[in-house]
Design an enzyme around this catalytic site. Structure first.
Site, PDB file in Angstrom:
ATOM      1  N   THR A 161       0.864  -1.195   0.000  1.00 43.51           N
ATOM      2  CA  THR A 161       0.000   0.000   0.000  1.00 43.51           C
ATOM      3  C   THR A 161       0.895   1.238   0.000  1.00 43.51           C
ATOM      4  O   THR A 161       1.385   1.629  -1.046  1.00 43.51           O
ATOM      5  CB  THR A 161      -0.975   0.014   1.205  1.00 43.51           C
ATOM      6  OG1 THR A 161      -0.233  -0.129   2.410  1.00 43.51           O
ATOM      7  CG2 THR A 161      -1.981  -1.114   1.090  1.00 43.51           C
ATOM      8  N   LYS A 187       4.156  -6.665   3.793  1.00 40.19           N
ATOM      9  CA  LYS A 187       3.910  -5.249   3.494  1.00 40.19           C
ATOM     10  C   LYS A 187       3.685  -4.508   4.805  1.00 40.19           C
ATOM     11  O   LYS A 187       3.215  -5.086   5.790  1.00 40.19           O
ATOM     12  CB  LYS A 187       2.724  -5.070   2.537  1.00 40.19           C
ATOM     13  CG  LYS A 187       1.378  -5.595   2.946  1.00 40.19           C
ATOM     14  CD  LYS A 187       0.499  -4.713   3.771  1.00 40.19           C
ATOM     15  CE  LYS A 187       0.418  -3.312   3.252  1.00 40.19           C
ATOM     16  NZ  LYS A 187      -0.482  -2.500   4.156  1.00 40.19           N
ATOM     17  N   THR A 198      -0.792  -2.886  10.401  1.00 42.19           N
ATOM     18  CA  THR A 198      -1.403  -3.122   9.068  1.00 42.19           C
ATOM     19  C   THR A 198      -0.308  -3.606   8.269  1.00 42.19           C
ATOM     20  O   THR A 198       0.431  -2.882   7.660  1.00 42.19           O
ATOM     21  CB  THR A 198      -1.959  -1.970   8.271  1.00 42.19           C
ATOM     22  OG1 THR A 198      -3.130  -1.563   8.888  1.00 42.19           O
ATOM     23  CG2 THR A 198      -2.413  -2.396   6.871  1.00 42.19           C
ATOM     24  N   GLU A 284       5.941   4.905   7.247  1.00 36.19           N
ATOM     25  CA  GLU A 284       5.567   6.079   6.464  1.00 36.19           C
ATOM     26  C   GLU A 284       6.426   7.293   6.813  1.00 36.19           C
ATOM     27  O   GLU A 284       6.358   7.813   7.916  1.00 36.19           O
ATOM     28  CB  GLU A 284       4.083   6.391   6.678  1.00 36.19           C
ATOM     29  CG  GLU A 284       3.202   5.408   5.911  1.00 36.19           C
ATOM     30  CD  GLU A 284       1.743   5.442   6.317  1.00 36.19           C
ATOM     31  OE1 GLU A 284       1.430   6.104   7.313  1.00 36.19           O
ATOM     32  OE2 GLU A 284       0.925   4.798   5.640  1.00 36.19           O
ATOM     33  N   ASN A 417      -0.498  11.536   6.113  1.00 35.08           N
ATOM     34  CA  ASN A 417      -1.707  10.944   6.673  1.00 35.08           C
ATOM     35  C   ASN A 417      -2.844  11.925   6.906  1.00 35.08           C
ATOM     36  O   ASN A 417      -3.889  11.544   7.404  1.00 35.08           O
ATOM     37  CB  ASN A 417      -1.371  10.226   7.987  1.00 35.08           C
ATOM     38  CG  ASN A 417      -0.724   8.882   7.713  1.00 35.08           C
ATOM     39  OD1 ASN A 417      -1.312   8.025   7.067  1.00 35.08           O
ATOM     40  ND2 ASN A 417       0.509   8.717   8.165  1.00 35.08           N
TER      41      ASN A 417
END
Lengths: 420, 420
Positions: A161, A187, A198, A284, A417
């Site tokens: 993602t 991932k 996640t 991220e 985000n």
């Protein structure tokens, strides 16, 4: 009789394991990008035993609910179908129906029996899957499914993602003339906090392993890998690690053969740890990967609470981002874990890099028995300015420890985000 | 016989209470700015009863340890000395000696008996106080100490750290011809999470109240005010709320007179809530203040855990910053509180503003019994774009509730905190 384990950190992944076939295709799950790989298929013609660990979030995505049912049902398994771009979470009865339809379709195109596939989804929560696209994708995946490095890499890419790169690893070791392979893909990269993140990870092996032993080895490896990383402290609705063993090597792992079992578990741990660190390291918009070692605790749970308080503190993470060795914030966070730490007993040191063993070369004390060692300030700063470093905290209250892998928090994370 | 409570949100603060004198001076606690107000003195010639609530962090700053001792020792109190710019935390035996020296000096300059002052510090952790400056500051404060609005405001300014504005409030009510005043001042603004926050608050009243009743009223007010706000989830080493009552109004609050006691507690709650919302609303670089109401829980603790999971989630906070009504992240966070919420039962709505009572005017459903109400998307967006809004979550599992005040998380927060 044992031999060393060879680790290939950026391998093709799953298809390195004899008997496993992969596919990665683009079917526009996001409904706005038909060129991005977003559906993966993993298949073994030889039936597999399986193990899994899943999110402990009260809110579980439909595929998680379904996979837990399937795993509890036992039986042989043949594969996994995965989509990225949509989590199929908070999608009600439609979501459950869609998850079932995905795995039935995957079973059908592979000619596999009923209830022999798992299904995973990752992406935005709260949107119904575009099933027409997804089913078309599974059809297409079946046409390219093979044991090539290319399709194995395509599968590893299709599950991503917000990740910036795909994450694969292969471990191999020899046993009595046979080679045993354990390989995986994973991932990240947001909503990353244990229990789990996640985070999807898929591991395959050609060892022959019972359901029970496979499950035990996965759980053991999980504790020190996927459950020991945090990027933002947000546990997801979809976290899943699945492990399939097709036995094609002919080598059976049993608890009777302790030496072999140990070697196998070591290989599984190496694969899980490699993938977990790749996930944290690709968090991220992070700029630093930090190993937080808390030792000298009364029990493991206390050590873990302190490590997580530090690794999830916004003030600690932002100071790391600014290369500021602000041990005051660190100690403050350790204190609000509220496991009964005692300031006067604490030893704290900054260590360059991410040493995996006990030798902490270049370690620079920040606190010794709670007393600040401020003369070392320039040395701490140097360590914290690097991309990877270690916080070594000894509570001096007992003999248990926990190691957490955390990251800094950048303005880029917030920017990334602030909308979907 | 009762009368309404009058609230003055931006009052001069403590000196509004008859008998209380204040001072705010600059003594260069930071050792880099001799013009900034950084030392405050609060003094009542009339002896006071006192109550306090303190951080529950394992690592407590020296003044917190000392104040807890003093409070436990009982007796009459006369005042508080406070410095900003240095937390006097993680400073070992020197820190304890410095905290003692501060309060002895304050007692001396005010001509107050031993052990009748409290001491508070806030600022950077891990640095020894520049005592020469601090003691000079206390001397100077004694020369300007008075009951003027100007010195009361100077005191409210002197306790600030990264706050952008001072925080004061005064509540008054009449009882049988007498006016009773409850007034306070507070500071935020980073390391803000309950139990408590890097957060100091000082409240004074001229009611006559026993130690026990004063303590009970403060604890009750604290639960729904200072312990119900979060900016960054970081609990500090220094959090302190102190409450002094000098009895100069001549009105005694006792539990025998339930009506008066209730009115008094209501006034204390109003003061605490006003100050708490000012702290949250002035969180470091925040752009939004969000009321998170979780109701329909089996017990208050479950409601609180869900509210805190939401209010501390980085993904939720960054989505608020981006004015993105991403209820998926919200539900994910509610789920990892792991109190046993059930997706199919959840009602979730976005409400404009921060309504304090039960009427949720303009409420727009996002989930009804777990079913997304996506048609309302544009309305949610409108609500979340405003500076203040409310998340109204009903778990439909019981009858308990908790309300938390949270904020968004901006790039500015990261930038501000990446170095000291």
């Amino acid at each position: 009789m044992t031999s060393d384990i060879t680790i290939t950190p950026h391998s093709p992944g799953i298809a390195d394991v004899p008997g496993f076939h992969c596919a990665g295709v683009a079917c526009d799950v996001r409904c706005n990008d038909d060129s991005r790989l977003d559906l993966a298929l993993v298949y073994s013609k030889t039936p597999c035993t399986a193990a899994g660990v899943f999110t402990t979030n009260d809110i579980k995505a439909a595929p998680v609910v379904l996979d837990q049912e399937l795993l509890a049902g036992g039986g042989d398994f043949h594969g996994i179908v995965i989509n990225s771009g949509n989590a199929n979470a908070c999608t009600g009865t439609q979501g459950m129906a869609d998850a079932r339809a995905m795995l039935e379709k995957a079973e059908a195109v592979c000619g596999a029996p009923e209830k022999s596939f798992f299904v995973c989804s990752t992406g935005r929560i709260g949107r119904v899957l575009p099933m027409e696209n997804v089913l078309r994708g599974i059809d297409e995946a079946a046409t390219v499914l093979d044991d090539s490095a290319a399709q194995s890499k395509a599968a590893a890419e299709a599950i991503l993602t917000s990740d910036t790169r795909s994450k694969t690893v292969t471990a191999q070791f020899d046993w009595e003339g046979e080679t045993i392979t354990v390989a995986g893909m994973a991932k990240g990269a947001g909503m990353i906090e244990p229990n789990m993140a996640t985070m999807l990870a898929f591991i395959a092996t050609d060892a022959k392993v019972s359901h029970a032993l496979l499950s035990a080895s996965l759980k053991s490896a999980n504790t020190t890998s996927f459950n020991a990383i945090t990027v933002d402290g947000d546990m997801s609705t979809n976290d899943t690690v699945l492990f399939l063993a097709n036995g094609e090597s002919g080598v059976e792992i049993t608890s009777q053969n302790a030496e072999l079992a140990e070697l196998f578990i070591e290989a599984v741990k190496a694969v899980c740890k490699d993938l977990a660190l790749k996930i944290a390291g690709d968090g991220e918009r992070i700029t630093k990967l930090v190993q937080v070692i808390v030792e000298g605790a009364k029990d493991v749970s206390s050590a873990e609470k302190v490590a997580r308080a530090i690794g999830n503190s916004l003030l600690v993470k932002t100071s790391w981002y600014g290369s500021d060795p602000n041990w005051g914030r660190l100690l403050d966070a350790a204190g609000y874990a509220r496991v009964g730490i005692i300031e006067e007993k604490i030893d704290l040191a900054y260590v360059p890099g991410i040493p995996m063993s006990g030798a902490f070369e270049g370690s620079v004390p920040a606190l010794t028995q709670g007393q600040p060692q401020d003369d070392n300030l320039s040395q701490w700063k140097e360590i914290v300015s690097e991309k990877e470093f270690t916080i070594h905290l000894n509570l001096n209250l007992g003999s248990e420890k926990f190691t957490l892998y955390s990251t800094d928090l950048s303005e880029g994370y917030v920017d990334f985000n602030k909308s979907e």
